[in-house]
Design an enzyme around this catalytic site. Structure first.
Site, PDB file in Angstrom:
ATOM      1  N   ARG A  79     -60.489  22.675   6.410  1.00 34.42           N
ATOM      2  CA  ARG A  79     -60.501  23.189   7.859  1.00 34.42           C
ATOM      3  C   ARG A  79     -59.262  24.125   7.809  1.00 34.42           C
ATOM      4  NH1 ARG A  79     -62.350  18.319   8.223  1.00 34.42           N
ATOM      5  NH2 ARG A  79     -64.232  17.833   9.088  1.00 34.42           N
ATOM      6  N   HIS A 104     -65.287  24.520   5.326  1.00 35.57           N
ATOM      7  CA  HIS A 104     -65.893  24.819   4.261  1.00 35.57           C
ATOM      8  C   HIS A 104     -66.498  26.204   4.342  1.00 35.57           C
ATOM      9  CE1 HIS A 104     -64.892  20.952   3.005  1.00 35.57           C
ATOM     10  NE2 HIS A 104     -65.980  20.423   3.447  1.00 35.57           N
ATOM     11  N   HIS A 178     -67.699  19.855  -4.327  1.00 37.82           N
ATOM     12  CA  HIS A 178     -67.740  18.961  -3.455  1.00 37.82           C
ATOM     13  C   HIS A 178     -68.924  17.654  -3.736  1.00 37.82           C
ATOM     14  CE1 HIS A 178     -68.063  17.309   0.763  1.00 37.82           C
ATOM     15  NE2 HIS A 178     -67.279  18.242   1.097  1.00 37.82           N
ATOM     16  N   ASP A 250     -60.488  10.591   4.898  1.00 36.11           N
ATOM     17  CA  ASP A 250     -60.853  11.804   4.990  1.00 36.11           C
ATOM     18  C   ASP A 250     -59.695  12.593   4.985  1.00 36.11           C
ATOM     19  OD1 ASP A 250     -62.201  14.661   4.866  1.00 36.11           O
ATOM     20  OD2 ASP A 250     -63.287  13.976   6.965  1.00 36.11           O
ATOM     21  N   GLU A 315     -61.985  16.089  -3.939  1.00 33.10           N
ATOM     22  CA  GLU A 315     -61.855  17.414  -3.670  1.00 33.10           C
ATOM     23  C   GLU A 315     -60.726  18.021  -4.062  1.00 33.10           C
ATOM     24  OE1 GLU A 315     -63.823  18.334   0.107  1.00 33.10           O
ATOM     25  OE2 GLU A 315     -64.490  16.364   0.018  1.00 33.10           O
TER      26      GLU A 315
END
Ligand code: BGC
Length: 350
Positions: A79, A104, A178, A250, A315
């Site tokens: 982000r 993304h 990803h 996350d 990632e």
């Protein structure tokens, strides 16, 4: 290498699936749409070769995929707050596609583009290179930027991903892959029993919208501590704000002693299948994402509807919202520079 027609884009362009092999039976399928990893076939402790990468059986499902299965994310992985940043005193406004934020790469990121295919001649290692030319102003980003991504399958059961990029104007760049991993080999099982160890003493806490606050916090004494091997599910339900914001992990983890060299940074393993995946990278961080928003993702492989925690992403990246955080490592790419990244996922059994 096997090459087959996988589907057609909305413009009727051919999408090709390239299958890279090694002599141990490892096979990796990658396609030129989104430079996407479609499958990773690796043995378990009994030698049974199964697919450990989430995705779809049919190409058309990738056209509408909302969860970024296996693709290259760009220009910016994760982000950027409010889709805004400044470079050299000039403000840029990016597309916003995640509430008020940019995620993304925007509304149509690199995952939804058909990439150019550059085949290599080598008979010793199997590799394929995909290239994408992102025009000046695309999704709001400055500069004509070209990104090349090479996938290589080595005889050591590694999937190696090399990135190279150039630009003709000052810009920001943070590409990543990803892939959602599920080492069990069955997509009806969750990854919460997988064990993870990471060389990350710190992480970047976020606000409720998953934008980093700017703090670089110690993981010690919190559920974010994976310095010693721990099951993904062990602390995931703990009463800890960071886990509540994202309904699981996350978060960007910050590797110790970052110096731009390729280092082993994480080991993911599944006790039942015996599969082990070691991750090496030259990046300063990794987004650990436990597939919290996968629930109900239809048309999965074998007609499965994926559930929350069916897969886990690691990632490799620079930190989210770096263009707005002076204390984070820089993501600026200058016209006279070349961007490079190498990330390796190495498979074995125990
Ligand atoms: C992000 C998640 C997001 C997911 C998209 C991850 O990299 O951190 O917040 O939902 O990608 O599938």
């Amino acid at each position: 290498m096997n090459i087959k027609l996988f589907g057609k884009t909305k413009n009727d362009d051919a999408v090709l699936l390239f299958e890279l092999h090694n002599k141990n039976g490892m096979r990796v399928g990658v396609m030129n749409y989104g430079a996407t990893v479609v499958k990773i076939m690796v043995p378990d402790k009994n030698g049974k070769i199964q697919d450990i990468a989430l995705g779809y059986d049919y190409f058309d499902d990738y056209l509408n995929d909302p969860v970024y299965f296996g693709c290259i994310v760009g220009r910016y992985g994760n982000r950027i707050a409010k889709g805004r940043f400044s470079l050299n005193g000039k403000e840029y406004k990016l597309a916003t596609n995640n509430g008020e934020n940019h995620l993304h790469g925007g509304k149509e990121g690199f995952n939804k583009k058909l990439w150019e295919v550059i085949e290599s001649e080598s008979v010793i290692i199997e590799s394929i290179t995909f290239a994408y030319n992102s025009p000046d102003g695309e999704e709001g980003y400055p500069g004509n930027m070209r990104l090349e991504v090479t996938y290589i399958v080595t005889e050591d059961n590694e999937l190696r991903i090399d990135y190279r990029a150039t630009t003709d104007k000052l810009t920001v760049l943070n590409p990543t892959n990803h892939t959602y991993f599920n080492l069990t080999g069955s997509f009806d099982k969750s990854v919460l029993n997988h064990k993870l160890q990471m060389d990350a003493g710190k992480f970047t806490p976020t606000d409720a919208g998953s934008i980093p606050t700017g703090e670089i916090a110690d993981v010690a004494g919190t559920p974010m501590d994976f310095q010693k091997e721990k099951a993904l599910g062990e602390d995931i339900k703990k009463d800890f704000d960071q886990l509540k914001y994202a309904d699981g992990y996350d978060h960007n983890f910050v590797f110790n002693n970052f110096d731009g060299q390729i280092k082993k940074r994480a080991t993911l393993s599944d006790p039942d299948s015996g599969r082990v995946m070691e991750m090496f990278t030259d990046q300063p961080g990794v987004q650990l994402y436990t597939g919290n928003f996968l629930e109900g993702t239809k048309n999965g492989k074998g007609e499965i509807t994926y559930k929350k925690h069916t897969g886990v992403c690691l990632e490799t990246q620079h930190f989210p919202d770096s263009p707005n955080k002076e204390n984070f490592p820089s993501v600026i790419l200058k016209p006279d520079e070349e961007y490079r990244q190498t990330t390796i996922y190495k498979f074995s059994v125990k």
